[in-house]
Design a protein around this motif. Structure first.
Motif, PDB file in Angstrom:
ATOM      1  N   GLU A  58       3.491  -4.798  -2.021  1.00 27.85           N
ATOM      2  CA  GLU A  58       2.708  -4.286  -3.143  1.00 27.85           C
ATOM      3  C   GLU A  58       2.324  -5.380  -4.129  1.00 27.85           C
ATOM      4  O   GLU A  58       1.255  -5.331  -4.740  1.00 27.85           O
ATOM      5  CB  GLU A  58       3.492  -3.190  -3.872  1.00 27.85           C
ATOM      6  N   PHE A  95      -4.298   0.513  -4.063  1.00 28.99           N
ATOM      7  CA  PHE A  95      -4.733   0.688  -2.690  1.00 28.99           C
ATOM      8  C   PHE A  95      -5.601   1.931  -2.528  1.00 28.99           C
ATOM      9  O   PHE A  95      -6.179   2.144  -1.474  1.00 28.99           O
ATOM     10  CB  PHE A  95      -3.527   0.792  -1.749  1.00 28.99           C
ATOM     11  N   MET A 131       1.989  -1.931   3.505  1.00 26.76           N
ATOM     12  CA  MET A 131       1.536  -1.666   2.137  1.00 26.76           C
ATOM     13  C   MET A 131       2.722  -1.397   1.207  1.00 26.76           C
ATOM     14  O   MET A 131       2.736  -1.865   0.065  1.00 26.76           O
ATOM     15  CB  MET A 131       0.549  -0.496   2.141  1.00 26.76           C
ATOM     16  N   ARG A 149       0.729  -0.056  -5.661  1.00 30.56           N
ATOM     17  CA  ARG A 149       0.335   0.942  -4.679  1.00 30.56           C
ATOM     18  C   ARG A 149      -0.916   1.682  -5.122  1.00 30.56           C
ATOM     19  O   ARG A 149      -1.788   1.991  -4.313  1.00 30.56           O
ATOM     20  CB  ARG A 149       1.479   1.927  -4.445  1.00 30.56           C
ATOM     21  N   SER A 191      -6.622  -0.803   0.787  1.00 28.91           N
ATOM     22  CA  SER A 191      -5.887  -2.041   1.023  1.00 28.91           C
ATOM     23  C   SER A 191      -6.781  -3.088   1.681  1.00 28.91           C
ATOM     24  O   SER A 191      -6.731  -4.276   1.337  1.00 28.91           O
ATOM     25  CB  SER A 191      -4.662  -1.766   1.906  1.00 28.91           C
TER      26      SER A 191
END
Length: 301
Positions: free
Chosen positions: A155, A45, A151, A42, A198
């Protein structure tokens, strides 16, 4: 150790050493994450302050245009799609499925092609249509919820969502939606940063994992996505994405379109898909570069 993966070299001079793709997701995790033992977390991103360029690819699709009675069926269908999305309900390939709780992006109980459609994000087109027709919050709320869910649920570099083909279609849909929801994203900086991070992560992965072995319409969708992403960020890697895409585009145009104008697979369905992509690419390049190359326009005509 594991045997090295083959390096795919395209006649245009583009080479990639791809990670194992989503189709190989049944392999042990240490194999499936590829040669770099790489996982997208994460935190990856988050994006630095790289300028994002908005191109109004859907110019003319506004409230005034949508007031034309001929658009009424589209608006009614878009409203039905929004209502279904609010119920976590999706319909693809004549099959409707409602997720109870989190969206099962890689649910083994669903057919893989159905899951691919889930990852494409074509349903954002309905939300964009509704947003263009009126300034209500519901379309953006669903856009944000669905993108955030993707998202959160993807991951790691595993599953259908990281296949180059699904990435390609999703990237174009996400970038188009970023223009439609530009005002809302501007008021939502935390989500905007993660969303654009992302997009960049997916584009970078796609650039290193092009379907040079498959080619055909799959590679054309890869090219299209890199052109969209390459024009959307003011960064060196984005210029590389676009440069690669333009080299491949010219070669594939000559390879895939015969002297008679027909697609080399000789399938009417693929012919229409590929023609649509070439037309959209020509329009996109005309927008971002001021004019599409003559060699592209001549073959499309």
């Amino acid at each position: 150790g594991h045997a090295p993966q083959p390096v795919h070299v395209h006649p245009a001079g583009v080479a990639v050493h791809p990670h194992l793709r989503a189709a190989d997701a049944h392999l042990p995790e240490d194999r499936a994450v590829g040669v770099r033992a790489f996982a997208v977390r994460r935190a990856d991103f988050a994006t630095p302050d790289v300028p994002f360029r908005r191109w109004n690819y859907q110019a003319g699709l506004g409230a005034e245009a949508l007031g034309d009675p001929r658009w009424r069926p589209n608006l009614e269908q878009a409203a039905r799609v929004l209502e279904a999305l609010e119920r976590n309900e999706f319909t693809f390939l004549n099959h409707t499925h409602r997720f109870e709780g989190a969206i099962g992006w890689n649910d083994p109980g669903l057919a893989q092609l159905w899951r691919y459609n889930l990852h494409y994000f074509h349903y954002l087109e309905a939300l964009q249509t509704l947003r263009a027709a009126s300034p209500g919050n519901a379309p953006y709320e669903q856009f944000k919820r669905l993108v955030s869910a993707w998202m959160d649920g993807n991951e790691r570099l595993l599953g259908d969502g990281w296949h180059p083909y699904t990435m390609s279609l999703r990237l174009v849909n996400w970038i188009n939606a970023a223009t439609t929801f530009a005002a809302e994203l501007g008021r939502d900086p935390e989500f905007r940063s993660r969303f654009l991070g992302s997009v960049r992560a997916q584009a970078a992965n796609l650039h290193g994992n092009l379907e040079l072995d498959v080619r055909g319409n799959h590679l054309l969708e890869n090219i299209r996505a890199l052109l969209w992403a390459g024009a959307s960020f003011d960064a060196p890697e984005a210029r590389r994405w676009k440069g690669t895409a333009m080299r491949l585009l010219r070669w594939e145009l000559d390879a895939q379109v015969g002297a008679d104008g027909g697609h080399f697979e000789r399938c009417p369905g693929y012919h229409v898909l590929v023609l649509r992509d070439f037309i959209e690419i020509a329009r996109w390049l005309g927008l971002v570069d001021g004019a599409a190359p003559a060699w592209l326009l001549d073959r499309v005509r």
